[in-house]
Design a protein around this motif. Structure first.
Motif, PDB file in Angstrom:
ATOM      1  N   TYR A 316       1.114  -1.176   0.014  1.00  0.00           N
ATOM      2  CA  TYR A 316      -0.084  -0.113   0.100  1.00  0.00           C
ATOM      3  C   TYR A 316       0.982   1.314  -0.104  1.00  0.00           C
ATOM      4  N   ARG A 317       0.796   2.043  -0.939  1.00  0.00           N
ATOM      5  CA  ARG A 317       1.511   3.202  -1.109  1.00  0.00           C
ATOM      6  C   ARG A 317       0.687   4.315  -1.511  1.00  0.00           C
ATOM      7  N   CYS A 318       1.422   5.481  -0.608  1.00  0.00           N
ATOM      8  CA  CYS A 318       0.640   6.935  -0.959  1.00  0.00           C
ATOM      9  C   CYS A 318       0.695   7.448  -2.536  1.00  0.00           C
ATOM     10  N   PRO A 319      -0.303   7.534  -3.074  1.00  0.00           N
ATOM     11  CA  PRO A 319      -0.004   8.006  -4.798  1.00  0.00           C
ATOM     12  C   PRO A 319       0.578   9.571  -4.858  1.00  0.00           C
ATOM     13  N   ALA A 320       0.608  10.320  -3.794  1.00  0.00           N
ATOM     14  CA  ALA A 320       0.977  11.831  -3.899  1.00  0.00           C
ATOM     15  C   ALA A 320       2.342  11.926  -4.121  1.00  0.00           C
ATOM     16  N   LYS A 321       2.570  12.853  -5.120  1.00  0.00           N
ATOM     17  CA  LYS A 321       4.045  13.176  -5.371  1.00  0.00           C
ATOM     18  C   LYS A 321       4.715  13.953  -4.356  1.00  0.00           C
ATOM     19  N   GLY A 322       6.254  13.815  -4.402  1.00  0.00           N
ATOM     20  CA  GLY A 322       6.960  14.355  -3.416  1.00  0.00           C
ATOM     21  C   GLY A 322       7.465  13.364  -2.655  1.00  0.00           C
ATOM     22  N   LEU A 323       8.590  14.016  -1.545  1.00  0.00           N
ATOM     23  CA  LEU A 323       9.010  13.173  -0.812  1.00  0.00           C
ATOM     24  C   LEU A 323       8.622  12.913   0.278  1.00  0.00           C
ATOM     25  N   GLY A 324       8.776  12.102   1.043  1.00  0.00           N
ATOM     26  CA  GLY A 324       8.265  11.556   2.608  1.00  0.00           C
ATOM     27  C   GLY A 324       7.008  10.959   2.838  1.00  0.00           C
ATOM     28  N   HIS A 325       6.559  10.602   1.644  1.00  0.00           N
ATOM     29  CA  HIS A 325       5.250   9.654   1.602  1.00  0.00           C
ATOM     30  C   HIS A 325       5.596   8.433   1.831  1.00  0.00           C
ATOM     31  N   VAL A 326       4.402   7.766   2.248  1.00  0.00           N
ATOM     32  CA  VAL A 326       4.689   6.189   2.892  1.00  0.00           C
ATOM     33  C   VAL A 326       4.199   5.071   2.040  1.00  0.00           C
ATOM     34  N   GLY A 327       4.898   4.130   2.087  1.00  0.00           N
ATOM     35  CA  GLY A 327       4.482   2.924   1.385  1.00  0.00           C
ATOM     36  C   GLY A 327       5.017   1.654   2.289  1.00  0.00           C
ATOM     37  N   LYS A 328       4.237   0.687   2.378  1.00  0.00           N
ATOM     38  CA  LYS A 328       4.405  -0.282   3.479  1.00  0.00           C
ATOM     39  C   LYS A 328       3.866  -1.807   2.723  1.00  0.00           C
ATOM     40  N   ARG A 329       4.560  -2.703   3.177  1.00  0.00           N
ATOM     41  CA  ARG A 329       3.923  -4.069   2.559  1.00  0.00           C
ATOM     42  C   ARG A 329       2.276  -4.396   2.963  1.00  0.00           C
ATOM     43  N   LYS A 330       1.618  -4.990   2.139  1.00  0.00           N
ATOM     44  CA  LYS A 330       0.174  -5.369   2.372  1.00  0.00           C
ATOM     45  C   LYS A 330       0.066  -5.792   3.611  1.00  0.00           C
ATOM     46  N   GLY A 331       0.764  -7.249   3.946  1.00  0.00           N
ATOM     47  CA  GLY A 331       0.701  -8.055   4.993  1.00  0.00           C
ATOM     48  C   GLY A 331       0.833  -7.338   6.191  1.00  0.00           C
ATOM     49  N   PHE A 332       1.994  -6.472   6.336  1.00  0.00           N
ATOM     50  CA  PHE A 332       2.131  -5.862   7.725  1.00  0.00           C
ATOM     51  C   PHE A 332       0.899  -5.030   8.138  1.00  0.00           C
ATOM     52  N   VAL A 333       0.353  -4.226   7.028  1.00  0.00           N
ATOM     53  CA  VAL A 333      -0.479  -3.188   7.233  1.00  0.00           C
ATOM     54  C   VAL A 333      -1.610  -3.914   7.751  1.00  0.00           C
ATOM     55  N   ASP A 334      -1.997  -4.966   6.727  1.00  0.00           N
ATOM     56  CA  ASP A 334      -3.188  -5.594   6.961  1.00  0.00           C
ATOM     57  C   ASP A 334      -3.423  -6.272   8.330  1.00  0.00           C
ATOM     58  N   ASN A 335      -2.163  -6.983   8.975  1.00  0.00           N
ATOM     59  CA  ASN A 335      -1.926  -7.504  10.126  1.00  0.00           C
ATOM     60  C   ASN A 335      -2.514  -6.712  11.336  1.00  0.00           C
TER      61      ASN A 335
END
Length: 522
Positions: A316-335
């Protein structure tokens, strides 16, 4: 030489599918043809089709095409208004039958009130036009009388007829409750407010193994998304009589409600929320796509990425442009989200009442509370849009508050007060087994239902990694925030996220996370 003729018949409304109207017209036309020496070569009939509405008449169009080829010498109809009532249709028909240079005109014969009409002549065109306009006047007058009668009945709260509405049966001037349908419909309202999807309700209603058999529409057909949504959106469900978009009447004797107005309006707001809509052919696959959000406030999208070793992962990752936005593995966030769901289920069991009757009443009251919350949010939006004044909002909120006090007092008497917020795991005691069972059932629900459950209860916010090795997932970087009463639909705005005080999932968050994942094999 015997002249040939087409017969054209039409009736606007074939009551109960009865075709005797056009058959009687055809018989009269055949008798006329025999008396005047015509040989009938074809009969064209548009049954249950209006010439006033301007809708396509297939038989009429087919006949006109053959007349252009001069395949008949005459057209016989019962009356001229059977052929046309609209001037534009008469002009088209006249151009065809009068023919071109060197062609003989095709005469039209009206069995009653017309006789031979030569549309190639000015007199014939005038006569046909007058007859069509008179018939058009009669249709318009009839329509106005019908509308006036319908408006009068609507103002009195009386049933206007038509297809039987799901949940009721016609009785006298009003409607009475159809108990099996009304109970299913009331249950559907509560299920929607508690996070279930339309799809799961449709599946249950259409299930041939359902107790009592599948629950079909009043037309005897299986349910679909559009049909169920339309039924749920009807003001009639709350006992409100709507006519031409306006609420005209509230009469519980003529139109008994199935759910309260608050429940109905809250459901309407929920089903009208754009963030809830989804394609019926592009089913949701990922639990939190569009629900989890970056700390900037932007909803996260799912994507597939490759690691340095060539292994692909869904994130899952942020579609906003620029630095500092977050993306993480789906399994981690789901859990982390699943851990919050488990805790909410346990807290619900811990506070739940025991008797089936009290459980049902508590569920009904909880739905009423959610409906009141939704009404308050609607009022806030109405104030911002200028549809409500401040004094109107104060009065409205006072009414809502009084209703809420009564509901919360009854819930307290049932032993079901406000549920505690999601907190760290602790010794669950005897309720652990029941919580495990309920959570197992939750995991087996369709993904749409699980998404709606989470969306209706939590905000899932992803923060950047800030401590420890970035190669090891920190569960405290995914924060689950219970939705508050006045939260708008959709994600939390970035400015509200910035004001949050994130709470850890436990004293040792990584150990809590690993223990939960191991227990459930996630």
């Amino acid at each position: 030489m015997t002249k040939t003729a087409f017969i054209y018949t039409r009736i606007s409304q074939a009551r109960n599918g009865d075709e005797l109207g056009v058959q009687r017209q055809e018989l009269a036309c055949r008798e006329y043809a025999t008396a005047h020496g015509f040989q009938v070569t074809d009969v064209y009939s548009d049954n249950d089709t209006s010439a006033y509405s301007g809708r396509l008449r297939p038989a009429y169009a087919a006949m006109l095409k053959r007349l252009e080829s001069r395949e008949a010498d005459a057209v016989i109809c019962w009356r001229m208004d059977r052929l046309h009532r609209r001037p534009i249709e008469l002009e088209t028909y006249a151009d065809v039958v009068k023919g071109g240079r060197g062609q003989e005109p095709i005469f039209t014969y009206a069995v009653t009130g017309g006789g031979k009409i030569d549309l190639a002549s000015a007199d014939g065109l005038l006569r046909a036009g007058i007859m069509g306009q008179v018939a058009r006047f009669e249709s318009a007058t009839k329509s106005e009388r019908a509308k006036a009668k319908a408006a009068q009945k609507a103002a009195a709260g009386e049933w206007n007829g038509g297809a039987r509405p799901f949940g009721w049966e016609p009785e006298g001037k009003g409607l009475k409750i159809n108990n099996p349908e009304a109970e299913a419909l009331a249950s559907a309202f509560h299920e929607i407010l508690n996070g279930k999807s339309l799809g799961s309700i449709i599946k249950a209603w259409n299930d041939p193994t359902r107790d009592g058999g599948p629950l079909l529409t009043t037309a005897g057909k299986p349910w679909g998304y559009a049909q169920l949504r339309q039924v749920l959106l009807r003001p009639r469900n709350a006992g409100l009589y709507e006519f031409n978009g306006q609420i005209l009447h509230r009469d519980s004797e003529l139109l008994p409600p199935i759910v309260s107005e608050d429940i109905w309006r809250a459901t309407v707001a929920l089903l009208s929320d754009p963030s809830r809509r989804r394609s019926q052919s592009n089913k949701a696959v990922h639990l939190l796509a569009g629900i989890a959000q970056c700390f900037c406030g932007t909803p996260a999208k799912s994507a597939t990425v490759s690691s340095r070793t060539g292994v692909y992962h869904t994130v899952y990752r942020c579609p906003a442009k620029g630095l500092g936005h977050v993306g993480k593995r789906k399994g981690f966030v789901d859990n982390v989200a699943l851990l919050a769901v488990y805790r909410s289920i346990f807290h619900g069991i811990e506070a739940a009442v025991q008797s089936p009757e009290d459980k049902a009443r508590a569920a009904e009251l909880s739905a009423e509370l959610k409906a009141l919350d939704a009404r308050e949010r609607e009022a806030g939006v109405a104030l911002a849009d200028g549809a409500l004044t401040v004094s109107q909002l104060v009065s409205f909120n006072a009414q809502i508050a009084a209703k809420r006090v009564g509901i919360e007092e009854e819930l307290a008497r049932l032993g079901r007060g406000s549920l505690p917020a999601v907190g760290p795991l602790r010794d669950f005691g005897a309720d652990r087994a029941e919580a495990d069972k309920e959570f197992h059932n939750w995991l087996a629900m369709p993904v749409d239902d699980r998404r709606d459950f989470i969306r209706s209860r939590f905000h899932i916010i992803m923060y950047p990694h800030s401590k420890g090795s970035p190669r090891e997932f920190d569960p405290d970087t995914v924060v689950v925030v219970p939705r508050q009463r006045f939260d708008a639909a959709g994600p939390l705005p970035g400015e509200q996220v910035a004001k949050l005080n994130p709470v850890s999932i436990g004293a040792d968050p990584k150990q809590v996370y690993r223990g939960f994942v191991k227990q459930w094999g996630l």
